[in-house]
Design a protein around this motif. Sequence first.
Motif, PDB file in Angstrom:
ATOM      1  N   PRO B 182       0.805  -1.089   0.061  1.00  0.00           N
ATOM      2  CA  PRO B 182       0.457  -0.116  -0.180  1.00  0.00           C
ATOM      3  C   PRO B 182       0.894   0.599  -0.250  1.00  0.00           C
ATOM      4  CG  PRO B 182      -1.114  -1.542   1.494  1.00  0.00           C
ATOM      5  CD  PRO B 182       0.370  -2.726   0.808  1.00  0.00           C
ATOM      6  N   PHE B 183       1.901   1.338   0.767  1.00  0.00           N
ATOM      7  CA  PHE B 183       2.619   2.576   0.905  1.00  0.00           C
ATOM      8  C   PHE B 183       3.607   2.458  -0.408  1.00  0.00           C
ATOM      9  CE2 PHE B 183       6.288   5.048   1.606  1.00  0.00           C
ATOM     10  CZ  PHE B 183       6.063   6.304   2.754  1.00  0.00           C
ATOM     11  N   ILE B 184       3.572   1.786  -1.268  1.00  0.00           N
ATOM     12  CA  ILE B 184       4.405   2.208  -2.453  1.00  0.00           C
ATOM     13  C   ILE B 184       3.058   2.774  -3.210  1.00  0.00           C
ATOM     14  CG2 ILE B 184       6.965   1.139  -1.750  1.00  0.00           C
ATOM     15  CD1 ILE B 184       6.125  -1.539  -3.344  1.00  0.00           C
ATOM     16  N   THR B 185       2.521   2.003  -3.228  1.00  0.00           N
ATOM     17  CA  THR B 185       1.258   2.477  -5.004  1.00  0.00           C
ATOM     18  C   THR B 185       1.167   3.207  -5.848  1.00  0.00           C
ATOM     19  OG1 THR B 185      -0.830   0.469  -3.362  1.00  0.00           O
ATOM     20  CG2 THR B 185      -1.298   1.826  -5.232  1.00  0.00           C
ATOM     21  N   PRO B 186       1.205   4.194  -4.983  1.00  0.00           N
ATOM     22  CA  PRO B 186       1.809   5.224  -6.480  1.00  0.00           C
ATOM     23  C   PRO B 186       2.800   5.363  -7.199  1.00  0.00           C
ATOM     24  CG  PRO B 186       1.112   6.233  -4.215  1.00  0.00           C
ATOM     25  CD  PRO B 186       1.790   4.779  -3.613  1.00  0.00           C
ATOM     26  N   GLY B 187       3.939   4.800  -6.211  1.00  0.00           N
ATOM     27  CA  GLY B 187       5.272   3.655  -7.012  1.00  0.00           C
ATOM     28  C   GLY B 187       4.477   3.467  -8.349  1.00  0.00           C
ATOM     29  N   ILE B 188       3.751   1.955  -8.225  1.00  0.00           N
ATOM     30  CA  ILE B 188       3.527   1.650  -9.249  1.00  0.00           C
ATOM     31  C   ILE B 188       2.540   1.629  -9.860  1.00  0.00           C
ATOM     32  CG2 ILE B 188       2.027  -1.606  -8.997  1.00  0.00           C
ATOM     33  CD1 ILE B 188       2.973  -1.519  -6.662  1.00  0.00           C
ATOM     34  N   PHE B 189       1.907   2.146  -9.165  1.00  0.00           N
ATOM     35  CA  PHE B 189       0.995   3.363 -10.855  1.00  0.00           C
ATOM     36  C   PHE B 189       1.741   4.203 -11.843  1.00  0.00           C
ATOM     37  CE2 PHE B 189      -2.689   2.108  -8.264  1.00  0.00           C
ATOM     38  CZ  PHE B 189      -3.412   1.534  -9.219  1.00  0.00           C
ATOM     39  N   ALA B 190       2.910   3.902 -10.923  1.00  0.00           N
ATOM     40  CA  ALA B 190       3.786   5.595 -11.616  1.00  0.00           C
ATOM     41  C   ALA B 190       4.656   5.036 -12.894  1.00  0.00           C
ATOM     42  CB  ALA B 190       4.269   6.423 -11.273  1.00  0.00           C
ATOM     43  N   GLY B 191       5.264   3.413 -12.213  1.00  0.00           N
ATOM     44  CA  GLY B 191       5.530   2.793 -13.423  1.00  0.00           C
ATOM     45  C   GLY B 191       5.186   1.885 -14.310  1.00  0.00           C
ATOM     46  N   PHE B 192       3.742   1.725 -13.759  1.00  0.00           N
ATOM     47  CA  PHE B 192       2.722   0.846 -14.889  1.00  0.00           C
ATOM     48  C   PHE B 192       2.770   1.976 -16.055  1.00  0.00           C
ATOM     49  CE2 PHE B 192      -1.512   0.180 -16.563  1.00  0.00           C
ATOM     50  CZ  PHE B 192      -1.398  -1.412 -17.080  1.00  0.00           C
ATOM     51  N   PHE B 193       1.775   3.234 -15.819  1.00  0.00           N
ATOM     52  CA  PHE B 193       1.789   4.017 -16.884  1.00  0.00           C
ATOM     53  C   PHE B 193       3.409   4.376 -17.376  1.00  0.00           C
ATOM     54  CE2 PHE B 193      -1.917   4.600 -15.151  1.00  0.00           C
ATOM     55  CZ  PHE B 193      -3.173   4.252 -15.488  1.00  0.00           C
ATOM     56  N   MET B 194       3.855   4.456 -16.957  1.00  0.00           N
ATOM     57  CA  MET B 194       5.401   4.981 -17.335  1.00  0.00           C
ATOM     58  C   MET B 194       5.717   3.554 -18.745  1.00  0.00           C
ATOM     59  SD  MET B 194       7.068   7.509 -17.128  1.00  0.00           S
ATOM     60  CE  MET B 194       8.881   7.570 -17.610  1.00  0.00           C
ATOM     61  N   ALA B 195       5.764   2.356 -18.337  1.00  0.00           N
ATOM     62  CA  ALA B 195       6.259   0.961 -18.910  1.00  0.00           C
ATOM     63  C   ALA B 195       4.618   1.230 -19.935  1.00  0.00           C
ATOM     64  CB  ALA B 195       5.173  -0.144 -17.997  1.00  0.00           C
ATOM     65  N   LEU B 196       3.916   1.257 -19.457  1.00  0.00           N
ATOM     66  CA  LEU B 196       2.344   1.386 -21.070  1.00  0.00           C
ATOM     67  C   LEU B 196       3.456   2.757 -22.444  1.00  0.00           C
ATOM     68  CD1 LEU B 196      -0.400   0.531 -20.884  1.00  0.00           C
ATOM     69  CD2 LEU B 196      -1.218   2.669 -20.824  1.00  0.00           C
ATOM     70  N   THR B 197       3.707   4.015 -21.940  1.00  0.00           N
ATOM     71  CA  THR B 197       3.801   5.178 -22.605  1.00  0.00           C
ATOM     72  C   THR B 197       5.155   4.585 -23.627  1.00  0.00           C
ATOM     73  OG1 THR B 197       4.907   5.870 -20.935  1.00  0.00           O
ATOM     74  CG2 THR B 197       3.114   6.806 -21.554  1.00  0.00           C
ATOM     75  N   TYR B 198       6.219   3.756 -22.899  1.00  0.00           N
ATOM     76  CA  TYR B 198       7.113   2.623 -23.009  1.00  0.00           C
ATOM     77  C   TYR B 198       6.451   2.346 -24.322  1.00  0.00           C
ATOM     78  CZ  TYR B 198      11.582   5.093 -20.772  1.00  0.00           C
ATOM     79  OH  TYR B 198      12.610   5.886 -20.778  1.00  0.00           O
ATOM     80  N   SER B 199       5.808   1.424 -24.097  1.00  0.00           N
ATOM     81  CA  SER B 199       5.456   0.604 -25.072  1.00  0.00           C
ATOM     82  C   SER B 199       4.996   0.939 -26.143  1.00  0.00           C
ATOM     83  CB  SER B 199       4.512  -0.398 -24.408  1.00  0.00           C
ATOM     84  OG  SER B 199       4.002  -1.552 -25.028  1.00  0.00           O
ATOM     85  N   PHE B 200       4.176   1.718 -25.663  1.00  0.00           N
ATOM     86  CA  PHE B 200       3.190   2.424 -26.810  1.00  0.00           C
ATOM     87  C   PHE B 200       4.521   2.983 -27.522  1.00  0.00           C
ATOM     88  CE2 PHE B 200      -0.999   3.609 -26.613  1.00  0.00           C
ATOM     89  CZ  PHE B 200      -1.544   2.928 -26.637  1.00  0.00           C
TER      90      PHE B 200
END
Lengths: 357, 268
Positions: B182-200
């Motif tokens: 729960p503490f690192i969730t914002p980081g996880i979301f940030a990572g997810f969306f960064m990965a998404l745009t990178y892949s895009f």
Amino acid sequence: MNKLVRFFLVIALASAMLLYAISSLNKSQGYSGGDTLTIYNWGDYIDEDLIKQFEKETNIKVIYETFDSNEAMLTKIEQGGTTYDIAVPSEYMIDKMRHEDLLIPLDPSKLPNLKNIDKRFMDLPFDPKNKYSVPYFWGTVGIVYNPKMLNGKKITSWNDLWDPALRNEILLIDGAREVMGMSLNSLGYSLNDTKRAHLIAAKEKLDTITPNVKAIVGDEIKMLLANEEASVGLVWSGDASEIMSENEDLNYVVPKEGSNLWFDNMVIPKTAKNIEAAHKFINFMLDPKVAAQNTEYVGYSTPNKQALKHMPKEIIKDQRFYPSPELTEKLEVYKNLGKKNLAYYNELFLQFKMHSK
Amino acid sequence: MDKKITPLSKLFLLIVFFILYAPIFFLVIFSFNSGETMYDFKGFSLEWYRELFQDTRLLIIVLNTVVVALLSALFSTIIGVLGALAIHQAKKRQTKNSLLSLNNVLIVSPDVIIGASFLILFTMAGIKLGFYSVLLSHIAFSIPIVVLMVLPKLMEMSPTLIDAARDLGASRWNVLTKVIIPFITPGIFAGFFMALTYSFDDFAVTFFVTGNGFSTLSVEIYSLARRGISLNINALSALLFLFTILLVVVYYFITQRNKVNGMGVRKR
């Protein structure tokens, strides 16, 4: 934690749905399973209606992929891992692929339509006896110019480009052999010349054209010329026909000293899975009516002699794209110069590019 | 942060935004052109959008791109979070640093080299080029980004928090799922969306590993660009631009919500 799990589940679900959509779309196109043929061609280099016609006639499904340079195509085929049944490289690349043993010999008995090809375009140095390749389109290198912007001035020879009146008006395509060839031809040498003295003379002559050169560019040259950003350009004939269809003020000329004759040919790479279908497709493309339709769509010059009968008079009478036999005599196909000589061409071209005005 | 924003800096900001967005708007405007080219606007029409939706091949490619982006972001986030946890747990400072620099090397190394090495790897391993090769390589180059987004969050977390949880009788699993994640969730979301745009928007790597009828948008647009881009590519780009804006908005709301939750835990 729960929120995270939920979020990821939604993503997984969405991807699953998308995957399903893709596979059903693929199925509706008939891409999965059965008899398929994978073609690797230049972008926008075939009339897509012909693919549909071929699919209908033979029940073979066609997967069509595109590349943008001979080198990119070579990388993919060299590495394997792909199953391209047909590729359409240019002549120098065919020479290279032939030597690297990347091609499968054609079976002439399965290509009865081969007889339609003009004899002039068969048995050329890059593929003796057409063992591996069948001509698809051909063309020249020449000059596109805008008479309106040049006050009606006509350009007929390479040497006209050195005219001081054309200051800052010329766009060159970024190709070592094309630009060096322009200079070699203007001096009366062969495009395939490897004599150091001749090449140095050509490079020195090129240096004197720099005040006239506006830029050395890639594919954007078509847009720039059609936009009238410059009045003269060194281009391939196929690009020229596209530019002229966008801007009718422009004109194309193959210089009278001679120029380069290029080919794009159909080959069957080593990676092919469906050699039978590949032969069928090549034979289909050699059909006079099909070739005529394709030629009208793509706008390059067809090597198919019988196809000319099915095409409008004004196209085949156009000396700019179907030059007279006398001029054709002067056209040269690029030979594979070998690594060392090619590196020298590139070196000289680089020096020219760095030469300041 | 009490400094006032001077009119000059406002102007500067305006100019920067204009430079960044003008080309995109130019592109979008011409997607409504009834003419054929990018240089004269003949009139408004939705012709190119219609053509776009009739082109099944292009549509399949778009869907491919989206699926690869979603799946690769998903997998790389999971693997990346585990990796970040492992790096964070490393006892010796030296191991931690060397692991981290290995991770960073992958981020800064040129795409072309990564792509070429993937091509060699896949062909040597006998994996057919296509969907899986693209997916695997996208997962691979997204993982380091996720690690980099999650790790600062882990560093930020006070170790006393875990100690307290352990003292109160939480098992290892509970500590992980109820405290750390729960503490690192914002980081996880940030990572997810960064990965998404990178892949895009990845072109270089994808270019090497596509094949056998599978292609993504960046590769397809690149090979179309040779003959001057047709305006249906403009239409497509306009739609994608809209889609990414939507993603950003969604991301914004998610982070906003998480901030409220996260604040309660954070003690600095």
